[in-house]
Design a protein around this motif. Sequence first.
Motif, PDB file in Angstrom:
ATOM      1  N   MET A  73       0.849  -1.184   0.000  1.00  0.00           N
ATOM      2  CA  MET A  73       0.000   0.000   0.000  1.00  0.00           C
ATOM      3  C   MET A  73       0.890   1.241   0.000  1.00  0.00           C
ATOM      4  SD  MET A  73      -3.049   0.815   2.652  1.00  0.00           S
ATOM      5  CE  MET A  73      -4.563   1.116   1.832  1.00  0.00           C
ATOM      6  N   SER A  74       0.530   2.227  -0.791  1.00  0.00           N
ATOM      7  CA  SER A  74       1.339   3.447  -0.871  1.00  0.00           C
ATOM      8  C   SER A  74       1.124   4.327   0.357  1.00  0.00           C
ATOM      9  CB  SER A  74       0.967   4.216  -2.144  1.00  0.00           C
ATOM     10  OG  SER A  74      -0.378   4.598  -2.090  1.00  0.00           O
ATOM     11  N   ALA A  75       2.003   5.297   0.506  1.00  0.00           N
ATOM     12  CA  ALA A  75       1.918   6.213   1.647  1.00  0.00           C
ATOM     13  C   ALA A  75       0.628   7.026   1.557  1.00  0.00           C
ATOM     14  CB  ALA A  75       3.124   7.142   1.651  1.00  0.00           C
ATOM     15  N   PRO A  76       0.007   7.305   2.696  1.00  0.00           N
ATOM     16  CA  PRO A  76      -1.250   8.065   2.670  1.00  0.00           C
ATOM     17  C   PRO A  76      -1.031   9.494   2.169  1.00  0.00           C
ATOM     18  CG  PRO A  76      -0.663   7.432   4.927  1.00  0.00           C
ATOM     19  CD  PRO A  76       0.388   6.910   4.020  1.00  0.00           C
ATOM     20  N   LEU A  77      -2.037  10.004   1.507  1.00  0.00           N
ATOM     21  CA  LEU A  77      -2.031  11.390   1.047  1.00  0.00           C
ATOM     22  C   LEU A  77      -2.557  12.275   2.165  1.00  0.00           C
ATOM     23  CD1 LEU A  77      -3.819  10.793  -2.357  1.00  0.00           C
ATOM     24  CD2 LEU A  77      -1.402  11.331  -2.083  1.00  0.00           C
ATOM     25  N   ILE A  78      -2.043  13.464   2.261  1.00  0.00           N
ATOM     26  CA  ILE A  78      -2.542  14.438   3.226  1.00  0.00           C
ATOM     27  C   ILE A  78      -3.311  15.505   2.453  1.00  0.00           C
ATOM     28  CG2 ILE A  78      -1.917  16.168   4.953  1.00  0.00           C
ATOM     29  CD1 ILE A  78      -1.422  13.263   5.817  1.00  0.00           C
ATOM     30  N   LYS A  79      -4.537  15.735   2.877  1.00  0.00           N
ATOM     31  CA  LYS A  79      -5.383  16.782   2.304  1.00  0.00           C
ATOM     32  C   LYS A  79      -5.829  17.691   3.441  1.00  0.00           C
ATOM     33  CE  LYS A  79      -5.538  15.364  -1.950  1.00  0.00           C
ATOM     34  NZ  LYS A  79      -5.004  16.162  -3.031  1.00  0.00           N
ATOM     35  N   TYR A  80      -6.322  18.850   3.064  1.00  0.00           N
ATOM     36  CA  TYR A  80      -6.762  19.846   4.039  1.00  0.00           C
ATOM     37  C   TYR A  80      -8.233  20.116   3.796  1.00  0.00           C
ATOM     38  CZ  TYR A  80      -1.814  20.050   4.694  1.00  0.00           C
ATOM     39  OH  TYR A  80      -0.525  19.701   4.946  1.00  0.00           O
ATOM     40  N   ARG A  81      -9.063  19.822   4.803  1.00  0.00           N
ATOM     41  CA  ARG A  81     -10.510  19.909   4.678  1.00  0.00           C
ATOM     42  C   ARG A  81     -11.024  21.205   5.288  1.00  0.00           C
ATOM     43  NH1 ARG A  81     -13.643  14.838   6.746  1.00  0.00           N
ATOM     44  NH2 ARG A  81     -12.534  15.341   8.645  1.00  0.00           N
ATOM     45  N   THR A  82     -11.893  21.873   4.551  1.00  0.00           N
ATOM     46  CA  THR A  82     -12.582  23.062   5.050  1.00  0.00           C
ATOM     47  C   THR A  82     -14.080  22.779   5.006  1.00  0.00           C
ATOM     48  OG1 THR A  82     -12.638  24.041   2.835  1.00  0.00           O
ATOM     49  CG2 THR A  82     -10.812  24.684   4.270  1.00  0.00           C
ATOM     50  N   GLY A  83     -14.827  23.581   5.730  1.00  0.00           N
ATOM     51  CA  GLY A  83     -16.277  23.465   5.702  1.00  0.00           C
ATOM     52  C   GLY A  83     -16.833  22.480   6.690  1.00  0.00           C
ATOM     53  N   TRP A  84     -16.031  21.590   7.188  1.00  0.00           N
ATOM     54  CA  TRP A  84     -16.500  20.561   8.110  1.00  0.00           C
ATOM     55  C   TRP A  84     -16.817  21.158   9.472  1.00  0.00           C
ATOM     56  CZ3 TRP A  84     -17.864  15.769   6.855  1.00  0.00           C
ATOM     57  CH2 TRP A  84     -18.034  14.832   7.856  1.00  0.00           C
ATOM     58  N   ILE A  85     -15.907  22.010   9.970  1.00  0.00           N
ATOM     59  CA  ILE A  85     -16.077  22.632  11.284  1.00  0.00           C
ATOM     60  C   ILE A  85     -15.880  24.138  11.123  1.00  0.00           C
ATOM     61  CG2 ILE A  85     -15.247  22.724  13.668  1.00  0.00           C
ATOM     62  CD1 ILE A  85     -14.035  19.933  13.196  1.00  0.00           C
ATOM     63  N   GLY A  86     -16.929  24.856  10.821  1.00  0.00           N
ATOM     64  CA  GLY A  86     -16.852  26.312  10.717  1.00  0.00           C
ATOM     65  C   GLY A  86     -15.758  26.802   9.796  1.00  0.00           C
ATOM     66  N   ASN A  87     -14.916  27.680  10.302  1.00  0.00           N
ATOM     67  CA  ASN A  87     -13.828  28.249   9.510  1.00  0.00           C
ATOM     68  C   ASN A  87     -12.501  27.578   9.812  1.00  0.00           C
ATOM     69  OD1 ASN A  87     -15.369  30.125   8.077  1.00  0.00           O
ATOM     70  ND2 ASN A  87     -15.385  31.493   9.828  1.00  0.00           N
ATOM     71  N   ALA A  88     -12.531  26.351  10.238  1.00  0.00           N
ATOM     72  CA  ALA A  88     -11.306  25.629  10.570  1.00  0.00           C
ATOM     73  C   ALA A  88     -10.741  24.926   9.337  1.00  0.00           C
ATOM     74  CB  ALA A  88     -11.587  24.605  11.660  1.00  0.00           C
ATOM     75  N   ILE A  89      -9.445  24.638   9.397  1.00  0.00           N
ATOM     76  CA  ILE A  89      -8.779  23.830   8.390  1.00  0.00           C
ATOM     77  C   ILE A  89      -8.300  22.574   9.104  1.00  0.00           C
ATOM     78  CG2 ILE A  89      -6.859  23.661   6.771  1.00  0.00           C
ATOM     79  CD1 ILE A  89      -6.972  26.753   6.560  1.00  0.00           C
ATOM     80  N   GLU A  90      -8.772  21.440   8.637  1.00  0.00           N
ATOM     81  CA  GLU A  90      -8.458  20.171   9.281  1.00  0.00           C
ATOM     82  C   GLU A  90      -7.577  19.325   8.363  1.00  0.00           C
ATOM     83  OE1 GLU A  90     -10.914  16.399  11.207  1.00  0.00           O
ATOM     84  OE2 GLU A  90     -11.958  17.915  10.045  1.00  0.00           O
ATOM     85  N   THR A  91      -6.530  18.753   8.906  1.00  0.00           N
ATOM     86  CA  THR A  91      -5.668  17.849   8.151  1.00  0.00           C
ATOM     87  C   THR A  91      -6.295  16.460   8.168  1.00  0.00           C
ATOM     88  OG1 THR A  91      -3.734  19.115   8.838  1.00  0.00           O
ATOM     89  CG2 THR A  91      -3.336  16.914   7.979  1.00  0.00           C
ATOM     90  N   VAL A  92      -6.458  15.865   6.984  1.00  0.00           N
ATOM     91  CA  VAL A  92      -7.042  14.531   6.891  1.00  0.00           C
ATOM     92  C   VAL A  92      -6.130  13.621   6.074  1.00  0.00           C
ATOM     93  CG1 VAL A  92      -9.441  15.248   7.174  1.00  0.00           C
ATOM     94  CG2 VAL A  92      -8.456  15.188   4.914  1.00  0.00           C
ATOM     95  N   GLU A  93      -6.208  12.351   6.379  1.00  0.00           N
ATOM     96  CA  GLU A  93      -5.402  11.350   5.699  1.00  0.00           C
ATOM     97  C   GLU A  93      -6.273  10.629   4.673  1.00  0.00           C
ATOM     98  OE1 GLU A  93      -3.426   7.282   7.184  1.00  0.00           O
ATOM     99  OE2 GLU A  93      -2.876   9.050   8.365  1.00  0.00           O
ATOM    100  N   CYS A  94      -5.781  10.550   3.447  1.00  0.00           N
ATOM    101  CA  CYS A  94      -6.507   9.887   2.367  1.00  0.00           C
ATOM    102  C   CYS A  94      -5.680   8.715   1.853  1.00  0.00           C
ATOM    103  CB  CYS A  94      -6.752  10.850   1.211  1.00  0.00           C
ATOM    104  SG  CYS A  94      -7.642  12.342   1.680  1.00  0.00           S
ATOM    105  N   THR A  95      -6.376   7.706   1.357  1.00  0.00           N
ATOM    106  CA  THR A  95      -5.671   6.566   0.792  1.00  0.00           C
ATOM    107  C   THR A  95      -5.373   6.770  -0.677  1.00  0.00           C
ATOM    108  OG1 THR A  95      -7.782   5.475   0.404  1.00  0.00           O
ATOM    109  CG2 THR A  95      -6.623   4.929   2.445  1.00  0.00           C
ATOM    110  N   ARG A  96      -6.279   7.499  -1.378  1.00  0.00           N
ATOM    111  CA  ARG A  96      -6.078   7.790  -2.798  1.00  0.00           C
ATOM    112  C   ARG A  96      -7.030   8.905  -3.188  1.00  0.00           C
ATOM    113  NH1 ARG A  96      -9.770   3.952  -6.006  1.00  0.00           N
ATOM    114  NH2 ARG A  96     -11.005   2.986  -4.356  1.00  0.00           N
ATOM    115  N   GLU A  97      -6.879   9.361  -4.440  1.00  0.00           N
ATOM    116  CA  GLU A  97      -7.768  10.408  -4.933  1.00  0.00           C
ATOM    117  C   GLU A  97      -7.985  10.235  -6.425  1.00  0.00           C
ATOM    118  OE1 GLU A  97      -4.260  13.729  -5.189  1.00  0.00           O
ATOM    119  OE2 GLU A  97      -6.291  14.469  -4.917  1.00  0.00           O
ATOM    120  N   THR A  98      -9.088  10.793  -6.903  1.00  0.00           N
ATOM    121  CA  THR A  98      -9.367  10.888  -8.326  1.00  0.00           C
ATOM    122  C   THR A  98      -9.529  12.373  -8.620  1.00  0.00           C
ATOM    123  OG1 THR A  98     -11.769  10.747  -8.059  1.00  0.00           O
ATOM    124  CG2 THR A  98     -10.568   8.659  -8.308  1.00  0.00           C
TER     125      THR A  98
END
Length: 98
Positions: free
Chosen positions: A1-26
Amino acid sequence: MSAPLIKYRTGWIGNAIETVECTRETAKCVYLVGRGKKLERREAKLAEYAQYHDSWADAKEYLRAKAEDERDHSAVALEIAEAKLAKISAMVPPRGAA
């Protein structure tokens, strides 16, 4: 399995920026690390409830642009309300009205 991708999520909790771990993306989706029996779950990159960005700076710029749009729309709404209030204040009763 490849290394997880890091993405930054907005909109989930007000005006916060949350770091999330992804396995893949399209082009349109990210696959988040799942819990329990599910290994991953798919979410749209740009949805009404959450948006995923490639960098923290992109996420911040998205939030800033969104706040500017809200400010601009509020300014227009204020102008409309003030014009409406001025018209109502300038009203005079018709002749013969009590």
